[in-house]
Design a protein around this motif. Structure first.
Motif, PDB file in Angstrom:
ATOM      1  N   ALA A  71       0.840  -1.198   0.000  1.00  0.00           N
ATOM      2  CA  ALA A  71       0.000   0.000   0.000  1.00  0.00           C
ATOM      3  C   ALA A  71       0.876   1.250   0.000  1.00  0.00           C
ATOM      4  O   ALA A  71       1.795   1.374   0.817  1.00  0.00           O
ATOM      5  CB  ALA A  71      -0.914  -0.003   1.227  1.00  0.00           C
ATOM      6  N   VAL A  72       0.585   2.170  -0.915  1.00  0.00           N
ATOM      7  CA  VAL A  72       1.377   3.396  -1.049  1.00  0.00           C
ATOM      8  C   VAL A  72       0.451   4.566  -1.392  1.00  0.00           C
ATOM      9  O   VAL A  72      -0.724   4.388  -1.704  1.00  0.00           O
ATOM     10  CB  VAL A  72       2.452   3.249  -2.148  1.00  0.00           C
ATOM     11  CG1 VAL A  72       3.442   2.151  -1.810  1.00  0.00           C
ATOM     12  CG2 VAL A  72       1.819   2.985  -3.512  1.00  0.00           C
ATOM     13  N   ASP A  73       1.028   5.760  -1.362  1.00  0.00           N
ATOM     14  CA  ASP A  73       0.306   6.928  -1.862  1.00  0.00           C
ATOM     15  C   ASP A  73       0.487   7.079  -3.366  1.00  0.00           C
ATOM     16  O   ASP A  73      -0.325   7.714  -4.036  1.00  0.00           O
ATOM     17  CB  ASP A  73       0.800   8.198  -1.173  1.00  0.00           C
ATOM     18  CG  ASP A  73       0.345   8.277   0.275  1.00  0.00           C
ATOM     19  OD1 ASP A  73      -0.747   7.769   0.583  1.00  0.00           O
ATOM     20  OD2 ASP A  73       1.081   8.844   1.104  1.00  0.00           O
ATOM     21  N   GLY A  74       1.556   6.525  -3.903  1.00  0.00           N
ATOM     22  CA  GLY A  74       1.803   6.608  -5.334  1.00  0.00           C
ATOM     23  C   GLY A  74       3.195   6.137  -5.682  1.00  0.00           C
ATOM     24  O   GLY A  74       3.907   5.581  -4.842  1.00  0.00           O
ATOM     25  N   TRP A  75       3.582   6.390  -6.921  1.00  0.00           N
ATOM     26  CA  TRP A  75       4.891   5.941  -7.378  1.00  0.00           C
ATOM     27  C   TRP A  75       5.457   6.911  -8.399  1.00  0.00           C
ATOM     28  O   TRP A  75       4.784   7.839  -8.843  1.00  0.00           O
ATOM     29  CB  TRP A  75       4.818   4.524  -7.922  1.00  0.00           C
ATOM     30  CG  TRP A  75       4.281   4.309  -9.312  1.00  0.00           C
ATOM     31  CD1 TRP A  75       5.015   4.125 -10.464  1.00  0.00           C
ATOM     32  CD2 TRP A  75       2.908   4.196  -9.729  1.00  0.00           C
ATOM     33  NE1 TRP A  75       4.202   3.912 -11.542  1.00  0.00           N
ATOM     34  CE2 TRP A  75       2.896   3.946 -11.117  1.00  0.00           C
ATOM     35  CE3 TRP A  75       1.677   4.295  -9.061  1.00  0.00           C
ATOM     36  CZ2 TRP A  75       1.715   3.796 -11.847  1.00  0.00           C
ATOM     37  CZ3 TRP A  75       0.496   4.143  -9.788  1.00  0.00           C
ATOM     38  CH2 TRP A  75       0.521   3.900 -11.153  1.00  0.00           C
ATOM     39  N   SER A 130      -7.092  11.273  -4.421  1.00  0.00           N
ATOM     40  CA  SER A 130      -6.161  11.406  -3.286  1.00  0.00           C
ATOM     41  C   SER A 130      -6.183  10.198  -2.357  1.00  0.00           C
ATOM     42  O   SER A 130      -5.631  10.255  -1.251  1.00  0.00           O
ATOM     43  CB  SER A 130      -6.448  12.686  -2.476  1.00  0.00           C
ATOM     44  OG  SER A 130      -6.295  13.830  -3.289  1.00  0.00           O
ATOM     45  N   GLY A 131      -6.810   9.103  -2.774  1.00  0.00           N
ATOM     46  CA  GLY A 131      -6.820   7.896  -1.966  1.00  0.00           C
ATOM     47  C   GLY A 131      -5.527   7.118  -2.086  1.00  0.00           C
ATOM     48  O   GLY A 131      -4.632   7.474  -2.856  1.00  0.00           O
ATOM     49  N   MET A 132      -5.435   6.045  -1.321  1.00  0.00           N
ATOM     50  CA  MET A 132      -4.262   5.190  -1.380  1.00  0.00           C
ATOM     51  C   MET A 132      -4.359   4.237  -2.566  1.00  0.00           C
ATOM     52  O   MET A 132      -5.450   4.019  -3.136  1.00  0.00           O
ATOM     53  CB  MET A 132      -4.120   4.392  -0.083  1.00  0.00           C
ATOM     54  CG  MET A 132      -3.797   5.244   1.130  1.00  0.00           C
ATOM     55  SD  MET A 132      -3.268   4.234   2.540  1.00  0.00           S
ATOM     56  CE  MET A 132      -1.708   3.587   1.921  1.00  0.00           C
ATOM     57  N   LEU A 153      -5.994   8.021 -12.437  1.00  0.00           N
ATOM     58  CA  LEU A 153      -4.679   8.397 -11.936  1.00  0.00           C
ATOM     59  C   LEU A 153      -4.339   9.829 -12.320  1.00  0.00           C
ATOM     60  O   LEU A 153      -4.729  10.316 -13.381  1.00  0.00           O
ATOM     61  CB  LEU A 153      -3.608   7.450 -12.486  1.00  0.00           C
ATOM     62  CG  LEU A 153      -3.723   5.982 -12.076  1.00  0.00           C
ATOM     63  CD1 LEU A 153      -2.690   5.152 -12.820  1.00  0.00           C
ATOM     64  CD2 LEU A 153      -3.566   5.817 -10.569  1.00  0.00           C
ATOM     65  N   GLU A 154      -3.592  10.478 -11.446  1.00  0.00           N
ATOM     66  CA  GLU A 154      -3.094  11.823 -11.713  1.00  0.00           C
ATOM     67  C   GLU A 154      -1.585  11.745 -11.896  1.00  0.00           C
ATOM     68  O   GLU A 154      -0.883  11.179 -11.052  1.00  0.00           O
ATOM     69  CB  GLU A 154      -3.435  12.746 -10.553  1.00  0.00           C
ATOM     70  CG  GLU A 154      -2.975  14.175 -10.752  1.00  0.00           C
ATOM     71  CD  GLU A 154      -3.473  15.075  -9.646  1.00  0.00           C
ATOM     72  OE1 GLU A 154      -4.509  15.725  -9.834  1.00  0.00           O
ATOM     73  OE2 GLU A 154      -2.821  15.095  -8.582  1.00  0.00           O
ATOM     74  N   ILE A 155      -1.099  12.311 -12.994  1.00  0.00           N
ATOM     75  CA  ILE A 155       0.333  12.262 -13.304  1.00  0.00           C
ATOM     76  C   ILE A 155       0.845  13.683 -13.466  1.00  0.00           C
ATOM     77  O   ILE A 155       0.308  14.459 -14.256  1.00  0.00           O
ATOM     78  CB  ILE A 155       0.596  11.438 -14.576  1.00  0.00           C
ATOM     79  CG1 ILE A 155       0.064  10.007 -14.396  1.00  0.00           C
ATOM     80  CG2 ILE A 155       2.093  11.411 -14.894  1.00  0.00           C
ATOM     81  CD1 ILE A 155       0.204   9.142 -15.617  1.00  0.00           C
ATOM     82  N   ALA A 156       1.870  14.015 -12.699  1.00  0.00           N
ATOM     83  CA  ALA A 156       2.455  15.353 -12.748  1.00  0.00           C
ATOM     84  C   ALA A 156       3.952  15.244 -12.561  1.00  0.00           C
ATOM     85  O   ALA A 156       4.451  14.260 -12.000  1.00  0.00           O
ATOM     86  CB  ALA A 156       1.849  16.238 -11.657  1.00  0.00           C
ATOM     87  N   GLU A 157       4.686  16.256 -13.018  1.00  0.00           N
ATOM     88  CA  GLU A 157       6.127  16.255 -12.810  1.00  0.00           C
ATOM     89  C   GLU A 157       6.431  16.259 -11.314  1.00  0.00           C
ATOM     90  O   GLU A 157       5.801  16.968 -10.537  1.00  0.00           O
ATOM     91  CB  GLU A 157       6.777  17.473 -13.474  1.00  0.00           C
ATOM     92  CG  GLU A 157       6.897  17.339 -14.984  1.00  0.00           C
ATOM     93  CD  GLU A 157       7.843  18.369 -15.575  1.00  0.00           C
ATOM     94  OE1 GLU A 157       8.921  18.594 -14.968  1.00  0.00           O
ATOM     95  OE2 GLU A 157       7.500  18.944 -16.622  1.00  0.00           O
TER      96      GLU A 157
END
Length: 203
Positions: free
Chosen positions: A93-97, A117-119, A190-194
């Motif tokens: 389980a993570v916040d993202g990668w 903003s969920g896990m 999914l949200e992808i940002a620099e």
């Protein structure tokens, strides 16, 4: 696919997400790298495991020993490749990668997280390596599949993501039921940002 993780929220939220009473205390971590420990849900509860399988005694399709540490396992072969024989299933389980694009010395780092903003929960496989002297080291590899439309512009693979309703099937179900979960995450979630301001040498 994933390259590195981040997990910065309070541990009580992690416990709620995983459906357990509590988890080992962990400080906020913005840069979890292969070779480091990650919080892992197994049928026995939550524990810390090394991210990277040391395939001691395992052989490839040609009968030769597998020498490299396995950080990611392809979903297409995870149930029939000899290097994965005898492994069990787990969840990370993570916040993202993070992923990277571009040429060496001019790469762009991308931060990938849930739009709500969920896990996020990655499917994983694990075993316990017994080192010389008897020391036991729990170790895992995340499972990957083809990317969805969100991830495809930056990578040709993504980790298999699970919903909480999938956790029991992944941990306890038969191979056919587990295999049905190894599909790209639905598009648009999914949200992808620099990635900015991350200390890549730190935790």
């Amino acid at each position: 696919m994933p390259g590195r993780f981040f997990l910065t929220r309070p541990m009580d939220e992690v416990a709620d997400f995983l459906g357990v009473r509590d988890v080992p205390n962990d400080p906020p971590r913005h840069n979890i790298q292969p070779g480091q420990e990650v919080l892992t849900l197994t049928p026995g509860g939550v524990e810390r495991m090394r991210w990277g399988l040391i395939p001691v005694g395992r052989k490839n399709a040609r009968g030769r020993p597998v020498m490299e540490t396995l950080v990611n396992a392809r979903s297409e072969t995870v149930f029939d490749k000899s290097a994965y024989e005898g492994v069990r299933r787990a969840i990370v389980a993570v916040d993202g990668w993070y992923e990277w694009t571009g040429k060496p010395r001019n790469k762009t780092a991308w931060r990938i997280s849930a739009k709500d903003s969920g896990m996020l929960a990655f499917a994983a496989i694990y075993d316990v390596w017994t080192a010389p002297g008897g020391l036991q080291l729990p170790q895992l590899a995340t499972v990957t599949c083809a990317p969805n439309d969100d991830v495809a512009p930056i990578h040709d693979r993504m980790g298999v993501l699970l919903r909480p309703s999938d956790f029991d099937t992944w941990l306890h179900g038969g191979e056919d039921a587990a295999a049905a979960l190894m599909a790209p995450w639905p598009d648009g979630l999914l949200e992808i940002a620099e990635a900015e301001g991350v200390d890549w040498s730190g935790p």
